[in-house]
Design an enzyme around this catalytic site. Sequence first.
Site, PDB file in Angstrom:
ATOM      1  N   HIS A  95      77.565  41.048  47.703  1.00 53.51           N
ATOM      2  CA  HIS A  95      77.202  42.435  48.018  1.00 53.51           C
ATOM      3  C   HIS A  95      78.024  42.927  49.202  1.00 53.51           C
ATOM      4  O   HIS A  95      78.354  42.163  50.112  1.00 53.51           O
ATOM      5  CB  HIS A  95      75.707  42.529  48.326  1.00 53.51           C
ATOM      6  CG  HIS A  95      75.193  43.930  48.374  1.00 53.51           C
ATOM      7  ND1 HIS A  95      75.359  44.751  49.477  1.00 53.51           N
ATOM      8  CD2 HIS A  95      74.529  44.677  47.450  1.00 53.51           C
ATOM      9  CE1 HIS A  95      74.813  45.922  49.229  1.00 53.51           C
ATOM     10  NE2 HIS A  95      74.307  45.909  48.007  1.00 53.51           N
ATOM     11  N   GLU A 167      80.073  48.479  42.900  1.00 54.13           N
ATOM     12  CA  GLU A 167      79.363  49.250  43.915  1.00 54.13           C
ATOM     13  C   GLU A 167      80.387  49.815  44.897  1.00 54.13           C
ATOM     14  O   GLU A 167      80.768  49.141  45.848  1.00 54.13           O
ATOM     15  CB  GLU A 167      78.323  48.392  44.633  1.00 54.13           C
ATOM     16  CG  GLU A 167      78.783  46.975  45.004  1.00 54.13           C
ATOM     17  CD  GLU A 167      77.999  46.405  46.170  1.00 54.13           C
ATOM     18  OE1 GLU A 167      76.870  46.843  46.415  1.00 54.13           O
ATOM     19  OE2 GLU A 167      78.547  45.529  46.861  1.00 54.13           O
TER      20      GLU A 167
END
Length: 252
Positions: A95, A167
């Site tokens: 992430h 993302e």
Amino acid sequence: MRRPFIAGNWKLHKTSAEAAALVGELKGALSDVVDRDIVVAPVFTSLAAVIATLEKSDISVAAQNCYPENQGAFTGEVSPALLKDAGCRYVIVGHSERRQLFAESDAFINRKVKAVIDAGLSAILCIGETLEEREADKTFDVLERQVRCGLEGLDAAAMEQIVVAYEPVWAIGTGKTATDSQAQQAHSFIRSLVNDIFGSKVAQQVRIVYGGSVKPGNVDGLLQQPDIDGALVGGASLNAEDFIRIVKFKAV
């Protein structure tokens, strides 16, 4: 046809009691949804409560992080093997907050991916460019590096345990969202990379989901794109009504 995949990343939110209450609501409201995979990723301290509450539910649980060793003198870390023992099915790896705040490198993230797969879990591999990289026209360069490094050493069979999450860093927690066409362009490029590395069969099977301020108001348009197979949801996943609406997206 790729099965849609919707995951909620709760980040550093929710006590065990709050987490159990939220998934209890989700469990009831989503019991009739059988054509897509639904995942929630609570903090480590809420995993037991969430997993217990979701017993006899089709909603799966992910961990937000792991360490790429099964045991040893690694104070404060949690291994994929222990996460599997706790009842997790997925682990979020790479992430942008891990990359930026904790300086995790592509090579370290690749170690995590391999460790997750070796433990019999599935990895949600996050990739994405910063605003500076996008404005410098380096988006595809960044994505190619992160994909090739993140998946290095894997074979086609291992790719069955991979979900890729695009993302764009500039759209996380900012309220900004990539346009439908921007997101589709990135997803199409990522799929082409997988095709180049593993071949067309794997490329057509791998699920590539979008993460970056996904909300009830934009999920339908995003999920209509041919190469967007779901969503990794941040803030909106903390609200039961919003997450339920996202899971029940109306892509056509």
